[in-house]
Design a protein around this motif. Structure first.
Motif, PDB file in Angstrom:
ATOM      1  N   ALA A   1      10.619  -0.163   1.593  1.00 22.95           N
ATOM      2  CA  ALA A   1      10.867   0.499   2.879  1.00 22.95           C
ATOM      3  C   ALA A   1       9.633   0.572   3.767  1.00 22.95           C
ATOM      4  O   ALA A   1       9.729   0.905   4.941  1.00 22.95           O
ATOM      5  CB  ALA A   1      11.401   1.915   2.652  1.00 22.95           C
ATOM      6  N   ALA A   2       8.474   0.255   3.215  1.00 23.10           N
ATOM      7  CA  ALA A   2       7.214   0.457   3.937  1.00 23.10           C
ATOM      8  C   ALA A   2       6.905  -0.672   4.906  1.00 23.10           C
ATOM      9  O   ALA A   2       7.172  -1.845   4.637  1.00 23.10           O
ATOM     10  CB  ALA A   2       6.071   0.622   2.955  1.00 23.10           C
ATOM     11  N   ARG A   3       6.311  -0.289   6.012  1.00 19.35           N
ATOM     12  CA  ARG A   3       5.777  -1.245   6.984  1.00 19.35           C
ATOM     13  C   ARG A   3       4.279  -1.426   6.770  1.00 19.35           C
ATOM     14  O   ARG A   3       3.731  -2.508   6.960  1.00 19.35           O
ATOM     15  CB  ARG A   3       6.067  -0.730   8.386  1.00 19.35           C
ATOM     16  N   LYS A   4       3.630  -0.337   6.362  1.00 16.75           N
ATOM     17  CA  LYS A   4       2.194  -0.355   6.073  1.00 16.75           C
ATOM     18  C   LYS A   4       1.906   0.796   5.116  1.00 16.75           C
ATOM     19  O   LYS A   4       2.433   1.894   5.298  1.00 16.75           O
ATOM     20  CB  LYS A   4       1.376  -0.197   7.359  1.00 16.75           C
ATOM     21  N   THR A   5       1.092   0.541   4.101  1.00 21.50           N
ATOM     22  CA  THR A   5       0.829   1.552   3.077  1.00 21.50           C
ATOM     23  C   THR A   5      -0.654   1.618   2.727  1.00 21.50           C
ATOM     24  O   THR A   5      -1.308   0.582   2.544  1.00 21.50           O
ATOM     25  CB  THR A   5       1.626   1.244   1.794  1.00 21.50           C
ATOM     26  N   PHE A   6      -1.147   2.841   2.623  1.00 22.34           N
ATOM     27  CA  PHE A   6      -2.456   3.096   2.040  1.00 22.34           C
ATOM     28  C   PHE A   6      -2.245   3.800   0.701  1.00 22.34           C
ATOM     29  O   PHE A   6      -1.441   4.730   0.606  1.00 22.34           O
ATOM     30  CB  PHE A   6      -3.313   3.992   2.936  1.00 22.34           C
ATOM     31  N   ASP A   7      -2.961   3.369  -0.310  1.00 22.42           N
ATOM     32  CA  ASP A   7      -2.993   4.085  -1.584  1.00 22.42           C
ATOM     33  C   ASP A   7      -4.337   4.787  -1.718  1.00 22.42           C
ATOM     34  O   ASP A   7      -5.380   4.236  -1.312  1.00 22.42           O
ATOM     35  CB  ASP A   7      -2.837   3.126  -2.768  1.00 22.42           C
ATOM     36  N   LEU A   8      -4.308   5.991  -2.263  1.00 22.52           N
ATOM     37  CA  LEU A   8      -5.533   6.664  -2.688  1.00 22.52           C
ATOM     38  C   LEU A   8      -5.595   6.544  -4.199  1.00 22.52           C
ATOM     39  O   LEU A   8      -4.633   6.869  -4.894  1.00 22.52           O
ATOM     40  CB  LEU A   8      -5.527   8.127  -2.260  1.00 22.52           C
TER      41      LEU A   8
END
Length: 426
Positions: A329-336
């Protein structure tokens, strides 16, 4: 969900964006279904128009005594009436096929999302904190935890693998973490606290993109409801089917809930400890945003998740996920990713995604721009962990461990622990 109009106008760009995810080109197949459906719709409209026209002409012919023409027109109307249900059924079937084909496709990645197949192609964009240097060999939480109240054996006896029974100080630490995170996200970061349902219907999990493709990742009850894999499902669906006023945006929501995941396909991964459980607690962050502001809200949400790690003084790094490693579902993702000294590696503790209008379109969640009476636009939705409680507990146990097997408590948590500043082996 995707806009078929966009695909009609940009078939090559649509396929190119899917290719970044490693997905096959589908635009031409979708457009073929769309064209067939539109042709049937046109035939239906023309048939209805002709039936109405012929019906009016019957009365006129009879009024003029032209019985032959009237009979011919009546026969034509009867033939059209007989044909229409079949055309309507064909049009419904084609429309259903097109919607189903669109429903299983992932979101298109944003232009600045790096190309890549998996986590090896993710891009580090920043770090905070320095890993602690130990005077002894640091252990993993699964080795330290049992003496502090982390009981895997009892959980396995009653529930099987990937469950934990927390006792005494360990249970208290989990509760303290959840309450601290919730307070931080509400009083400092401006999210509204919610207590949403843990059981939802098909349309709710469809709305966030879990159905129809990812049913095996969830648990379903005997009455057909689904246990939420994250509070994202409930919080995001709180605007399903609504038309909001522009002035209501952004809507920022948070909840501390249990989460339930079948972990299908993860056999052999993180079998020890709390990293990958069927049941865990998480503080979820969700924002319903104006499309022009969603990129800004994305950065804000990342900062809200980072604030927890910084307050707990846990070293972490920030990763921009490549197209092949993002959720559907993501368009852009950051992971911590938090530093775990026992594993000598960084591990994901929060995933923060901008879904664009993908979920808004599936939920039919819109807003009316200020000054416009009729026009509406789909909202943008964002979600992220702020944070996963169990994984944060893991990080504290490993980063704050002492040589004697005790674990010191981060200063910010001591008030939530009733003044306890250290977990001692039981």
């Amino acid at each position: 969900m995707h806009d078929i109009k966009y695909i009609r106008e940009n078939p090559d760009a649509f396929d190119a964006a899917l290719a970044k995810r490693g997905a096959d080109a589908v635009a031409q197949d979708l457009l073929a279904l769309d064209e067939q459906g539109r042709a049937l719709k046109t035939e239906l409209q023309n048939g209805q128009a002709r039936r109405n026209e012929a019906s009016k002409a019957i009365g006129k012919a009879k009024g003029q005594g032209d019985e032959e023409t009237a009979q011919a027109l009546m026969a034509e109307v009867a033939a059209l009436k007989s044909k229409m249900p079949d055309l309507e059924e064909q049009e419904r079937a084609l429309s259903g096929r097109l919607q189903n084909a669109l429903a299983i496709l992932p979101n298109l990645p944003a232009d600045d999302v790096p190309v890549g197949a998996d986590e090896e192609d993710n891009v580090e964009t920043g770090r905070w904190g320095e890993p602690r240097h130990f005077a002894f060999d640091p252990k993993e939480h699964s080795d330290i935890g049992p003496a502090l109240g982390l009981d895997f054996e009892t959980a396995a006896e009653m529930s099987g693998a990937r469950f934990a029974f927390l006792r005494g100080p360990m249970a208290k630490l989990q509760r303290a973490l959840g309450q601290f995170m919730l307070d931080q996200q509400t009083t400092v970061n401006g999210y509204e606290e919610c207590a949403p349902p843990l059981l939802v219907r098909d349309e709710a999990v469809f709305g966030v993109g879990q159905l129809p493709k990812f049913a095996e990742d969830m648990f379903q009850t005997t009455d057909g409801r689904w246990l939420i894999p994250t509070a994202e499902v409930s919080l995001t669906n709180s605007v399903r089917g609504q038309i909001l006023d522009e002035a209501q945006l952004p809507i920022r929501l948070t909840a501390l809930t249990p989460c339930f995941r079948s972990e299908a396909g993860s056999a052999g991964r993180d079998t020890k400890g709390l990293i990958r459980q069927h049941q865990f607690e998480k503080v979820e962050l969700v924002t319903i945003a104006h499309p022009d502001k969603s990129a800004e809200e994305h950065e804000r949400m990342v900062g809200a998740a980072e604030s927890i790690l910084r307050a707990l003084e846990l070293p972490y790094r920030k990763m921009l996920l490549c197209a092949g490693d993002m959720g559907a579902a993501a368009r852009k993702t950051f992971d911590l990713e938090v530093w775990l000294p026992g594993q000598d590696s960084y591990r994901e503790i929060s995933s923060i995604s901008n879904c664009g209008e993908f979920q808004g379109r599936r939920m039919n969640a819109r807003f009316r721009p200020e000054g416009e009476e009729k026009g509406t636009r789909f909202v943008h939705t964002l979600n992220g962990s702020g944070l996963a409680v169990g994984r944060t507990l893991v990080a504290i146990v490993e980063n704050y461990q002492q040589a004697d097997g005790s674990v010191t408590i981060p200063p910010v948590l001591i008030p939530y622990m009733g003044g306890i500043d250290k977990l001692e082996p039981m």
